[in-house]
Design a protein around this motif. Structure first.
Motif, PDB file in Angstrom:
ATOM      1  N   ASP A  12       0.807  -1.219   0.000  1.00  0.00           N
ATOM      2  CA  ASP A  12       0.000   0.000   0.000  1.00  0.00           C
ATOM      3  C   ASP A  12       0.844   1.274   0.000  1.00  0.00           C
ATOM      4  N   THR A  13       2.159   1.141  -0.222  1.00  0.00           N
ATOM      5  CA  THR A  13       3.041   2.298  -0.358  1.00  0.00           C
ATOM      6  C   THR A  13       3.745   2.263  -1.704  1.00  0.00           C
ATOM      7  N   ILE A  14       4.403   1.144  -2.017  1.00  0.00           N
ATOM      8  CA  ILE A  14       5.043   0.967  -3.323  1.00  0.00           C
ATOM      9  C   ILE A  14       3.982   1.003  -4.426  1.00  0.00           C
ATOM     10  N   TYR A  15       2.827   0.458  -4.141  1.00  0.00           N
ATOM     11  CA  TYR A  15       1.693   0.488  -5.075  1.00  0.00           C
ATOM     12  C   TYR A  15       0.492   1.086  -4.336  1.00  0.00           C
ATOM     13  N   PRO A  16      -0.502   1.611  -5.040  1.00  0.00           N
ATOM     14  CA  PRO A  16      -1.653   2.252  -4.394  1.00  0.00           C
ATOM     15  C   PRO A  16      -2.499   1.258  -3.598  1.00  0.00           C
ATOM     16  N   VAL A 185       2.444   8.447   2.506  1.00  0.00           N
ATOM     17  CA  VAL A 185       2.036   8.109   1.141  1.00  0.00           C
ATOM     18  C   VAL A 185       0.655   7.474   1.202  1.00  0.00           C
ATOM     19  N   TYR A 186      -0.349   8.262   0.903  1.00  0.00           N
ATOM     20  CA  TYR A 186      -1.726   7.773   1.012  1.00  0.00           C
ATOM     21  C   TYR A 186      -2.643   8.743   0.280  1.00  0.00           C
ATOM     22  N   PRO A 187      -3.696   8.239  -0.378  1.00  0.00           N
ATOM     23  CA  PRO A 187      -4.594   9.143  -1.108  1.00  0.00           C
ATOM     24  C   PRO A 187      -5.162  10.270  -0.250  1.00  0.00           C
ATOM     25  N   GLU A 188      -5.468   9.961   1.012  1.00  0.00           N
ATOM     26  CA  GLU A 188      -6.010  10.975   1.918  1.00  0.00           C
ATOM     27  C   GLU A 188      -4.925  11.428   2.887  1.00  0.00           C
ATOM     28  N   LYS A 189      -4.879  12.712   3.134  1.00  0.00           N
ATOM     29  CA  LYS A 189      -3.911  13.249   4.093  1.00  0.00           C
ATOM     30  C   LYS A 189      -4.495  13.155   5.490  1.00  0.00           C
ATOM     31  N   ASN A 190      -4.089  12.152   6.247  1.00  0.00           N
ATOM     32  CA  ASN A 190      -4.610  11.990   7.606  1.00  0.00           C
ATOM     33  C   ASN A 190      -3.508  11.797   8.631  1.00  0.00           C
ATOM     34  N   CYS A 191      -2.289  12.158   8.272  1.00  0.00           N
ATOM     35  CA  CYS A 191      -1.181  12.139   9.222  1.00  0.00           C
ATOM     36  C   CYS A 191      -0.809  13.591   9.502  1.00  0.00           C
ATOM     37  N   THR A 192      -1.356  14.139  10.563  1.00  0.00           N
ATOM     38  CA  THR A 192      -1.210  15.571  10.825  1.00  0.00           C
ATOM     39  C   THR A 192       0.177  15.963  11.298  1.00  0.00           C
ATOM     40  N   ASP A 193       0.948  15.020  11.828  1.00  0.00           N
ATOM     41  CA  ASP A 193       2.260  15.371  12.353  1.00  0.00           C
ATOM     42  C   ASP A 193       3.419  14.810  11.534  1.00  0.00           C
ATOM     43  N   ILE A 198       2.178  12.825   0.317  1.00  0.00           N
ATOM     44  CA  ILE A 198       1.902  12.680  -1.111  1.00  0.00           C
ATOM     45  C   ILE A 198       0.833  11.605  -1.258  1.00  0.00           C
ATOM     46  N   PRO A 199      -0.037  11.723  -2.268  1.00  0.00           N
ATOM     47  CA  PRO A 199      -1.095  10.721  -2.406  1.00  0.00           C
ATOM     48  C   PRO A 199      -0.585   9.368  -2.908  1.00  0.00           C
ATOM     49  N   TYR A 200       0.417   9.394  -3.777  1.00  0.00           N
ATOM     50  CA  TYR A 200       0.993   8.166  -4.332  1.00  0.00           C
ATOM     51  C   TYR A 200       2.499   8.357  -4.476  1.00  0.00           C
ATOM     52  N   LEU A 201       3.223   7.265  -4.551  1.00  0.00           N
ATOM     53  CA  LEU A 201       4.673   7.328  -4.624  1.00  0.00           C
ATOM     54  C   LEU A 201       5.149   8.084  -5.865  1.00  0.00           C
TER      55      LEU A 201
END
Length: 218
Positions: A12-16, A185-193, A198-201
């Motif tokens: 889920d990081t190297i690929y979506p 690295v995730y489609p949604e930005k939910n890591c506030t700290d 980025i949404p994808y690698l």
């Protein structure tokens, strides 16, 4: 501090994440708990969630509470038809080759699964090292001891010279506390700290290029 190394998570990081690989692995984890460990199917979802939250991974939880063989677990849960989910990504290979930094996979999966994924994506030879769950035992991400073992196995690196990319917020928070520069690295930005998102690698240059330029100026 000059950055020398990119540590990159695998699944889920190297690929979506929408590729569905982790969903397929999750189904195999449930089946393992039911058929190999003997847990009633109705109890598996709640127990699996509790193991994950308490021990970091279902595997580590089952090892500590049920004494399972990690090699048997890993072989079982990763036995999925990866080519139905993943395809070559030549553009990602070209992107990663742009950067002279060391590149290391850091995964809670096993080496065989990582090699299969990288082979299908045609990223063979990009990563000089794979640090897998067996290398980190008896720990796993997000435990700080797992990251410390990874730094040691990578050549006794300092966290401050490393950039860590992952989809998992808990893993990123531990890495940041230890001194890594963290990229979510995730489609949604939910890591506030985390330091960056980025949404994808494939979007890595948007963060890495200015970061490396700034470091070179200082």
């Amino acid at each position: 501090m000059t950055f020398t190394t990119l540590f990159i998570d695998l699944d889920d990081t190297i690929y979506p994440p929408e590729k569905g690989v982790w969903d397929a692995i999750g189904e195999k984890i449930n089946k393992y708990m039911e058929t190999r460990v003997g847990i009633d199917a109705s109890e598996v979802p709640v127990l699996r969630e509790n193991l994950y939250r308490t021990y970091g991974t279902t595997l580590r939880g089952l090892m500590l509470t049920r004494g399972i063989d990690p090699a048997d677990y890993l072989e079982f849960v990763h036995d999925i038809p990866l080519r139905e989910f993943l395809h070559p990504t030549p553009e990602l290979r070209a992107l990663l080759e742009r950067y002279p930094l060391r590149k290391i996979i850091l995964t809670n999966a096993d080496r065989n699964h990582a090699l299969r994924v990288l082979n299908i994506l045609e990223l063979n030879g990009i990563f000089e090292q794979i640090i897998d769950i067996m290398d980190m035992l008896p720990y796993c991400k997000p435990l700080p001891e797992a990251f410390q073992k990874a730094l040691e196995k990578a050549g006794n690196l300092r966290a401050e010279e490393c950039i860590y990319l992952d989809d998992n917020v808990a893993n990123l928070r531990t890495a940041k506390e230890l001194g890594f520069y963290t990229i979510h690295v995730y489609p949604e930005k939910n890591c506030t700290d985390c330091h960056a998102h980025i949404p994808y690698l494939q979007y890595l240059p948007q963060v890495l290029d200015p970061l490396l330029k700034e470091v070179n100026r200082s």
